[in-house]
Write an enzyme that holds these catalytic residues in place. Structure first.
Site, short mmCIF file in Angstrom:
data_model
loop_
_atom_site.label_atom_id
_atom_site.label_comp_id
_atom_site.label_asym_id
_atom_site.label_seq_id
_atom_site.Cartn_x
_atom_site.Cartn_y
_atom_site.Cartn_z
N TYR A 139 49.76 -8.29 27.14
CA TYR A 139 48.79 -8.18 26.06
C TYR A 139 49.35 -8.87 24.82
O TYR A 139 50.27 -8.36 24.18
CB TYR A 139 48.50 -6.71 25.79
CG TYR A 139 47.44 -6.41 24.76
CD1 TYR A 139 46.59 -7.39 24.26
CD2 TYR A 139 47.27 -5.10 24.29
CE1 TYR A 139 45.62 -7.10 23.31
CE2 TYR A 139 46.30 -4.79 23.35
CZ TYR A 139 45.49 -5.79 22.86
OH TYR A 139 44.52 -5.50 21.92
N LYS A 167 45.98 -10.79 28.64
CA LYS A 167 44.92 -10.54 27.66
C LYS A 167 45.38 -11.21 26.37
O LYS A 167 46.34 -10.75 25.73
CB LYS A 167 44.69 -9.05 27.43
CG LYS A 167 43.62 -8.77 26.37
CD LYS A 167 43.46 -7.29 26.08
CE LYS A 167 42.40 -7.09 24.99
NZ LYS A 167 42.24 -5.67 24.60
#
Length: 307
Positions: A139, A167
């Site tokens: 992330y 992400k």
């Protein structure tokens, strides 16, 4: 492992965590919210992430949320567990609970506040990869970590055994696209908005999907991707326009809320639709009446049914 070892794609929103008016974690509301999210045909869920206010939850609460979600939805949709923490050891402790609960993978950002160097970031993820029972989605959460992962570092991280996805919440479109084209054959890349650029990238370049926005528009958000995959570009544009109105009116370029915390905005949007968004927990503040009216006005113009 790489992108081909998982089937994650489409709209996999980071979900909110319902707290009651006293600040207690509301398990009953959580179960109700999960049932609604499943009924909206989402492609998956991220729980215990930034949107889920992991930073103000106790360990017992996080474990309870993981177990409840797994018991209710494991095998029904892709489940990713937010395992953010300051140390790899703590992240792994949540990954173990998620594996036991039937989750499909974990989502981990670099340690917040620490602002680690690239070598420190690599060592952090390597320890997790070497010991995780589940595949990893990195992330890149620049707003929350003050770290914007560079392409050379992401290339190193992609070589770790358990890393399969990214992400990428960088505020830089240039960096996002540069990373996507370099890594799309190795990692599943999430972060494509529902605008014309995102539509084109998903349709023509193999973009994988989006993790965000709390699913406050229900089935309209996964159906944006379904429409692209079905070749119905008129419908995709219509649904995408709705999401982009929401993003423009509520959020800044770095994904922070324009007039309140993102979590408070999402929870207000759910509550206004009669859904169990619940309350935010300190240090976050609820929206005031004027801020709530902004959310109400947007949802009304988007045709959402309000209570």
């Amino acid at each position: 492992m790489d992108r081909h070892d998982v089937d994650w794609k489409g709209y996999i929103p980071a979900t909110t965590t319902p707290f009651d008016a006293s600040g207690a974690y509301d398990l009953e509301a959580q179960a109700e919210l999960l049932e609604w999210l499943h009924g909206q045909r989402l492609h998956g869920l991220v729980v215990a992430g930034t949107t889920g206010e992991w930073f103000s939850m106790t360990r017992a609460e996080r474990e309870a949320q993981i177990r409840l979600t797994g018991a209710q939805l494991s095998g029904k949709m892709t489940l990713l567990c937010g395992c953010n923490a300051y140390t790899a050891r703590e992240s792994l402790s949540y990954a173990e609970v998620a594996a036991e609960a039937g989750f499909d993978g974990i989502l981990v950002c670099p340690p917040p506040y620490v602002v680690p160097t690239e070598d420190e970031t690599f060592a952090f993820y390597k320890e997790i990869s070497d010991n995780s029972p589940l595949p990893i989605c990195i992330y890149n959460w620049t707003r929350g970590t003050n770290v914007d992962l560079s392409l050379p570092l992401i290339e190193r991280l992609a070589e770790l055994e358990k890393v399969v996805a990214l992400k990428n919440s960088t505020p830089s479109l240039r960096n996002f696209l540069k990373t996507f084209f370099a890594m799309r054959d190795r990692l599943r890349i999430f972060g494509f908005g529902m605008d014309l650029i995102g539509t084109s990238m998903v349709k023509n370049e193999g973009g994988d999907g989006l993790m965000g926005a709390g699913a406050v528009l229900g089935s309209d958000q996964p159906d944006f991707f379904n429409a692209i995959w079905d070749g119905n570009m008129e419908k995709a544009r219509e649904l995408g326009d709705k999401d982009m109105i929401l993003m423009r009116e509520w959020f800044a370029a770095d994904y922070g809320g324009k007039f309140g915390a993102a979590q408070a905005i999402f929870k207000t949007a759910l509550n206004l639709q009669g859904l169990p968004g619940g309350h935010v927990r300190a240090p976050l503040l609820p929206l005031n009446e004027e801020q709530t009216d902004i959310v109400r006005d947007t949802l009304t113009r988007l045709g959402r049914k309000l209570v």
